[in-house]
Design an enzyme around this catalytic site. Structure first.
Site, PDB file in Angstrom:
ATOM      1  N   ALA A  60       0.868  -1.188   0.000  1.00  0.00           N
ATOM      2  CA  ALA A  60       0.000   0.000   0.000  1.00  0.00           C
ATOM      3  C   ALA A  60       0.894   1.224   0.000  1.00  0.00           C
ATOM      4  O   ALA A  60       2.066   1.143   0.394  1.00  0.00           O
ATOM      5  CB  ALA A  60      -0.885   0.014   1.246  1.00  0.00           C
ATOM      6  N   TYR A 125      -6.004   9.177   1.692  1.00  0.00           N
ATOM      7  CA  TYR A 125      -5.529   7.828   2.036  1.00  0.00           C
ATOM      8  C   TYR A 125      -6.709   6.929   2.431  1.00  0.00           C
ATOM      9  O   TYR A 125      -6.880   5.828   1.903  1.00  0.00           O
ATOM     10  CB  TYR A 125      -4.513   7.930   3.177  1.00  0.00           C
ATOM     11  CG  TYR A 125      -4.124   6.611   3.799  1.00  0.00           C
ATOM     12  CD1 TYR A 125      -3.295   5.717   3.131  1.00  0.00           C
ATOM     13  CD2 TYR A 125      -4.577   6.256   5.081  1.00  0.00           C
ATOM     14  CE1 TYR A 125      -2.929   4.507   3.715  1.00  0.00           C
ATOM     15  CE2 TYR A 125      -4.212   5.056   5.668  1.00  0.00           C
ATOM     16  CZ  TYR A 125      -3.386   4.176   4.982  1.00  0.00           C
ATOM     17  OH  TYR A 125      -3.036   2.984   5.563  1.00  0.00           O
TER      18      TYR A 125
HETATM   19  N1  LIG Z   1       1.324   1.205   9.645  1.00  0.00           N
HETATM   20  C1  LIG Z   1       0.121   1.407  10.172  1.00  0.00           C
HETATM   21  O1  LIG Z   1      -0.018   1.996  11.269  1.00  0.00           O
HETATM   22  C2  LIG Z   1      -1.106   0.906   9.479  1.00  0.00           C
HETATM   23  C3  LIG Z   1      -2.345   1.106  10.110  1.00  0.00           C
HETATM   24  C4  LIG Z   1      -3.490   0.570   9.512  1.00  0.00           C
HETATM   25  C5  LIG Z   1      -3.398  -0.133   8.330  1.00  0.00           C
HETATM   26  N2  LIG Z   1      -2.186  -0.279   7.718  1.00  0.00           N
HETATM   27  C6  LIG Z   1      -2.150  -1.050   6.470  1.00  0.00           C
HETATM   28  O2  LIG Z   1      -1.288  -2.158   6.662  1.00  0.00           O
HETATM   29  C7  LIG Z   1      -0.737  -2.544   5.400  1.00  0.00           C
HETATM   30  C8  LIG Z   1       0.763  -2.715   5.543  1.00  0.00           C
HETATM   31  O3  LIG Z   1       1.321  -1.445   5.881  1.00  0.00           O
HETATM   32  P1  LIG Z   1       2.760  -1.288   6.539  1.00  0.00           P
HETATM   33  O4  LIG Z   1       2.571  -0.642   7.851  1.00  0.00           O
HETATM   34  O5  LIG Z   1       3.524  -2.561   6.431  1.00  0.00           O
HETATM   35  O6  LIG Z   1       3.358  -0.178   5.556  1.00  0.00           O
HETATM   36  P2  LIG Z   1       4.780  -0.083   4.861  1.00  0.00           P
HETATM   37  O7  LIG Z   1       5.856  -0.468   5.816  1.00  0.00           O
HETATM   38  O8  LIG Z   1       4.796   1.262   4.223  1.00  0.00           O
HETATM   39  O9  LIG Z   1       4.708  -1.218   3.736  1.00  0.00           O
HETATM   40  C9  LIG Z   1       3.983  -1.069   2.551  1.00  0.00           C
HETATM   41  C10 LIG Z   1       4.827  -1.624   1.435  1.00  0.00           C
HETATM   42  O10 LIG Z   1       4.087  -1.535   0.212  1.00  0.00           O
HETATM   43  C11 LIG Z   1       4.990  -1.159  -0.806  1.00  0.00           C
HETATM   44  N3  LIG Z   1       4.257  -0.564  -1.927  1.00  0.00           N
HETATM   45  C12 LIG Z   1       3.791   0.693  -2.088  1.00  0.00           C
HETATM   46  N4  LIG Z   1       3.171   0.818  -3.261  1.00  0.00           N
HETATM   47  C13 LIG Z   1       3.254  -0.390  -3.880  1.00  0.00           C
HETATM   48  C14 LIG Z   1       2.821  -0.903  -5.139  1.00  0.00           C
HETATM   49  N5  LIG Z   1       2.149  -0.131  -6.013  1.00  0.00           N
HETATM   50  N6  LIG Z   1       3.094  -2.186  -5.444  1.00  0.00           N
HETATM   51  C15 LIG Z   1       3.765  -2.978  -4.568  1.00  0.00           C
HETATM   52  N7  LIG Z   1       4.217  -2.561  -3.389  1.00  0.00           N
HETATM   53  C16 LIG Z   1       3.951  -1.279  -3.039  1.00  0.00           C
HETATM   54  C17 LIG Z   1       5.928  -0.191  -0.131  1.00  0.00           C
HETATM   55  O11 LIG Z   1       7.131  -0.105  -0.865  1.00  0.00           O
HETATM   56  P3  LIG Z   1       7.926   1.316  -0.972  1.00  0.00           P
HETATM   57  O12 LIG Z   1       8.146   1.783   0.442  1.00  0.00           O
HETATM   58  O13 LIG Z   1       9.148   0.938  -1.723  1.00  0.00           O
HETATM   59  O14 LIG Z   1       7.009   2.205  -1.742  1.00  0.00           O
HETATM   60  C18 LIG Z   1       6.128  -0.852   1.226  1.00  0.00           C
HETATM   61  O15 LIG Z   1       7.205  -1.762   1.231  1.00  0.00           O
HETATM   62  C19 LIG Z   1      -1.188  -1.479   4.403  1.00  0.00           C
HETATM   63  O16 LIG Z   1      -2.323  -1.943   3.727  1.00  0.00           O
HETATM   64  C20 LIG Z   1      -1.586  -0.305   5.282  1.00  0.00           C
HETATM   65  O17 LIG Z   1      -2.540   0.512   4.646  1.00  0.00           O
HETATM   66  C21 LIG Z   1      -1.030   0.213   8.267  1.00  0.00           C
END
Ligand SMILES: NC(=O)c1ccc[n+]([C@@H]2O[C@H](COP(=O)([O-])OP(=O)(O)OC[C@H]3O[C@@H](n4cnc5c(N)ncnc54)[C@H](OP(=O)(O)O)[C@@H]3O)[C@@H](O)[C@H]2O)c1
Length: 289
Positions: A60, A125
């Site tokens: 994401a 977002y």
């Molecule tokens: N972190 C939070 O507090 C939180 C809260 C609620 C929900 N979420 C959800 O949890 C999920 C995982 O998030 P996370 O915390 O692990 O975030 P993260 O660490 O930012 O990981 C997301 C990954 O997705 C990659 N990405 C972005 N655009 C992409 C694309 N078009 N194709 C393939 N990969 C892509 C990013 O790569 P790059 O960095 O290289 O772009 C990053 O490695 C997401 O759906 C997020 O919305 C997160």
């Protein structure tokens, strides 16, 4: 189980790959560089070659403020991506689990948001993530949407992983006191995602650690105390004082009616999860230093 994990380089993606590998699954993780989920032919090639039983989408664009000024990129990563994955999962009859967010809610409710509450996102977002939920569910019946919130874990760019090293260096810190959510430890979320893959029941799940939730200030103070660091360094600020481009829900605490109905074991209390995180962080800091 043959599992494909997208966004495998991110905070949650890494935890999911680790969890599935420890389960003995045949797991293949694709980071952003190896698979852009908004590219139709790349998605089709990756999934047709891998032939997974389940795809867990952790990819994401999570930069909430960045999304506010580039709705096109937000839509591609957070809405089109899940839709393409769902359509390809339908072609190969694979289960899709796609992660969504507490930011699909506007924060005006008192108490916990359940599946009975109507989403009403207040940021680009949040809107892009809700669109992703809906498009994925419309494209493929075997889609599980997992909403989570305030995710923390080792190695990511999250609030806590930067807070503790900065506090260790004696730098002043700020934490928002008037925004509450349900903290969720990435390894606990990963464990539940793997359980849901086995349950294979389509729908929307809310997956968070137990407890009454916390503000970022509560969360930061608890972490500093557990790490034996000086909490006097921490200044409380309000959401309004932070002047962020994207609006955030003041309350986004989640509760899962489905997990309760299915009698899935509640995830540990967030303070217990935080203690595990802090001890790992302290261990890696002393190993590095
Ligand atoms: N972190 C939070 O507090 C939180 C809260 C609620 C929900 N979420 C959800 O949890 C999920 C995982 O998030 P996370 O915390 O692990 O975030 P993260 O660490 O930012 O990981 C997301 C990954 O997705 C990659 N990405 C972005 N655009 C992409 C694309 N078009 N194709 C393939 N990969 C892509 C990013 O790569 P790059 O960095 O290289 O772009 C990053 O490695 C997401 O759906 C997020 O919305 C997160």
């Amino acid at each position: 189980m043959k599992v494909v994990v997208t966004g495998a380089g991110g905070l949650v993606g890494r935890a999911v790959v680790e969890r599935c590998a420890s389960h003995g699954d045949d797991v293949r993780g694709f980071d952003h560089q190896s698979l852009d989920i908004s590219d139709t032919s790349s998605v089709q090639t990756a999934l047709n070659d891998s032939k997974p039983d389940v795809v867990i989408n952790c990819a994401a664009w999570t930069d909430v403020d960045g999304c506010e000024s580039d709705s096109g990129q937000a839509e591609r990563a957070n809405a089109l991506g899940p839709e393409l994955l769902a359509a390809t999962c339908r072609d190969i009859d694979a289960l899709l689990i796609t992660i969504s967010t507490d930011y699909v809610f506007d924060g005006s409710k008192e108490g916990f948001y359940t599946q009975r509450d109507q989403p009403h996102p207040i940021s680009v977002y949040g809107r892009s993530k809700l669109e992703g939920e809906r498009r994925a569910q419309a494209a493929w019946a075997r889609t599980i949407v997992v909403r989570s919130g305030y995710i923390f874990g080792v190695g990511g760019k999250n609030f806590l992983s930067t807070l503790l090293p900065r506090a260790g260096r004696g730098e002043p810190l700020k934490a928002i006191s008037d925004m509450v959510g349900t903290p969720t430890y990435a390894p606990d979320l990963a464990r539940r995602l793997r359980e849901l893959a086995a349950v294979d029941l389509p729908g929307i799940f809310h997956v968070v650690n137990s407890g009454q939730g916390a503000s970022f200030e509560d969360f930061a103070r608890a972490a500093l105390e557990m790490a034996g660091l000086n909490s006097a360094l921490l200044k409380r600020v309000t959401l309004a004082e932070f002047h962020r481009p994207a609006p955030r829900p003041r309350n986004s605490r989640l509760r899962c009616l489905w997990s309760e109905a299915l009698r899935l074991e509640a995830l540990p209390h967030w303070t217990e999860a935080l203690r595990s995180f802090v001890s790992l962080q302290s261990g890696s800091a002393s190993a590095a230093g």
